[in-house]
Write a protein that holds these residues in place. Structure first.
Motif: not given
Length: 312
Positions: A120-137
């Protein structure tokens, strides 16, 4: 009473810098964002935005509202997490940002296990560079990020994010196999004249690799630049380049190059981060648990060459 949706737009403007970027992030039109912020300004009765050239900047009063908005959003996220934890099933959507080698090595097994154990869990994945991804999280674009940290290169820290170690992998010197014209290279120092492939400037791996070459006494000839690690492997395999590669890239595939040990046995740290307010959400907890199992099951490659030393 203040409208939380408008307050969030103001916070998004603080984080992203322009009305156009806020609109793109939230699927609004720039004119709609501008109208909503004008209404918020009317509600509070004070100036919130000032034009500076083609940009707008927040007034001190807007900064006060942004700080309170962050607290409100955290409270709501904690409430949602507590509500989800009160249910008997684990469900919902987890938006995940992940860098390439983790996407290749960890995500397939993790997604298979999630489908089996938490349907019942839906995982949505996007590839990002880590530093950008940390900020976007931190900015709430994602619920979870899988990120990396190279030796001596600390990843950015955001106060709202936690930091949970996931695994480590060795970094080795990858050179073409026998018969490809690189027989004289057994240390980084001996690759001073070789063509190198690295990720684009700004990536932690690029900074670390350049520093390793400089410690060995030369400036690397970075003739090929790509963020695609599969392309890097092909360039090394075909005899066109050398590189410093983390072990995770070889998961699930044969190693078509020579991997040379480095004298200080450097290791890359891989971790996950989530906003603390939402980290207790059962779907996030479940996915982190499954990721831990996937990371524990990764088989590490064996070096295909006797250990060598970095020449300082």
């Amino acid at each position: 009473m203040l409208d939380l949706r408008r307050l969030r737009l103001l916070r998004e403007l603080k984080l992203r810098g322009t009305l156009a970027e806020v609109a793109a992030a939230l699927s609004y039109s720039p004119s709609s964002v501008s109208q909503q912020l004008a209404l918020l300004e009317k509600e509070v009765g004070v100036e919130l935005l000032r034009k500076t050239g083609r940009r707008v900047v927040l007034t001190p009063q807007a900064e006060v509202l942004v700080a309170h908005t962050a607290e409100l959003l955290e409270t709501l996220e904690r409430a949602e997490a507590d509500l989800a934890a009160s249910l008997t099933t684990v469900s919902g959507t987890v938006r995940v940002a992940v860098f390439q080698s983790a996407a290749l090595a960890l995500m397939p097994d993790a997604l298979t296990a999630m489908t089996r154990d938490y349907p019942d869990v839906r995982i949505e994945m996007v590839q990002r560079e880590p530093e950008k991804a940390l900020y976007e999280t931190f900015a709430r674009d994602f619920d979870l990020v899988i990120a990396e940290q190279y030796p001596g290169h600390a990843a950015p820290r955001h106060p709202e994010l936690d930091h949970l170690p996931l695994t480590e992998d060795a970094i080795r010197f990858a050179v073409p196999g026998a018969g490809m014209g690189h027989e004289g290279i057994s240390t980084i120092a001996e690759a001073a004249e070789a063509a190198w492939v690295m990720e684009p400037r700004g990536a932690a791996s690029r900074h670390w690799a350049e520093q390793a070459c400089r410690r060995a006494g030369f400036e690397p000839d970075v003739r090929y630049e790509t963020a695609d690690l599969q392309a890097q492997i092909r360039l090394i395999e075909s005899g066109n380049a050398v590189a410093l590669m983390p072990d995770l890239v070889w998961t699930g595939r044969s190693v078509p190059v020579q991997l040379l040990e480095l004298d200080d046995s450097p290791r890359r740290s891989i971790f996950t981060s989530a906003r603390r307010a939402g980290a207790r959400r059962p779907a996030v907890l479940a996915f982190r648990e499954v990721l831990g199992r996937a990371a524990a099951g990764v088989r590490r490659p064996l070096p295909r060459h006797p250990p060598s030393l970095i020449q300082q």
